[in-house]
Design a protein around this motif. Structure first.
Motif: not given
Length: 230
Positions: A159-168
């Motif tokens: 039931g958790d969420e996924l997070s993401s990060t990006s610089s392109g």
């Protein structure tokens, strides 16, 4: 060994990606490479980008390995731990390419996930269905709906969420280093290099699964399908 067949069957039944899902392994020595493997410096006579190796493996069904001499991109070699990151991290590499960019490039480079320098000798990539080794991660390219289904599968049990990060930029850092170091699934925005050199299409995104989450995602795809998600 993780049940790679179970995951491959689930991906083909519930996701149906257009290109081959890949098994990815960081090898500590050349002795870990399978007998039948393409090595760019040997078989192509020139080095290639990491994103090009990923593209060849997922589109052509090739098993490829890249060592230090096989990687044409300095940033890619840094994130895989093949070269000393010191010069890259001070921004001087980017400064030589784009004058005036050193401070910005240095900050971005320091934030980039990277594997320990000297720990590994080769990046090994193979279509999941052909993998004869236990992978460190699975790499899947798909459209946003397919990646959504993978996120649902990865988070179904907890039931958790996924997070993401990006610089392109530098999605090879996200694909390999971030997935391995965090031991978490990642949904990834393709980088500029992947689009230019890997020929990633406008509709494509990426999703990675670390070894520890393979069974979770396979079962999650089946469970969320039964629940009506498509």
């Amino acid at each position: 060994m993780a049940d790679l067949k179970q995951l491959n069957d689930a991906l083909n039944e519930y996701i149906r990606p257009q290109t081959f899902p890949l098994a990815l392994k960081m090898c500590r020595s050349a002795s870990e490479l399978p007998e039948k493997v393409r090595v760019p410096s040997k078989d192509m006579k020139y080095p290639i980008m990491v994103c090009q190796a990923v593209s060849m493996a997922r589109r052509y069904g090739w098993t490829l390995a890249q060592g230090k001499e096989d990687v044409a991109c300095t940033a890619g070699a840094v994130t895989l731990g093949f070269v000393d990151p010191a010069k890259y991290l001070d921004g001087s590499y980017s400064e030589s390419l784009v004058p005036g960019s050193q401070e910005r490039a240095a900050r971005r480079a320091r934030l980039m996930e990277r594997l320990e320098y000297g720990k590994y000798s080769h990046l090994l990539l193979s279509p999941l269905q052909n993998a004869t080794f236990q992978p460190d991660a699975i790499v899947i390219y798909g459209n946003s709906a397919q990646v959504m289904r993978l996120v649902q599968a990865a988070t179904n049990a907890s039931g958790d969420e996924l997070s993401s990060t990006s610089s392109g930029g530098m999605d090879c850092s996200d694909i390999v280093a971030r997935t391995m170091l965090t031991d978490q699934c990642q949904f990834i925005l393709p980088s500029g290099g992947d689009r230019v050199f890997g020929l990633t299409q406008d509709h494509e995104m990426l999703f990675t699964i670390p070894l520890s989450k393979i069974e979770t995602v396979a079962k999650g795809l089946e469970a969320t399908h039964r629940a009506g998600f498509r």
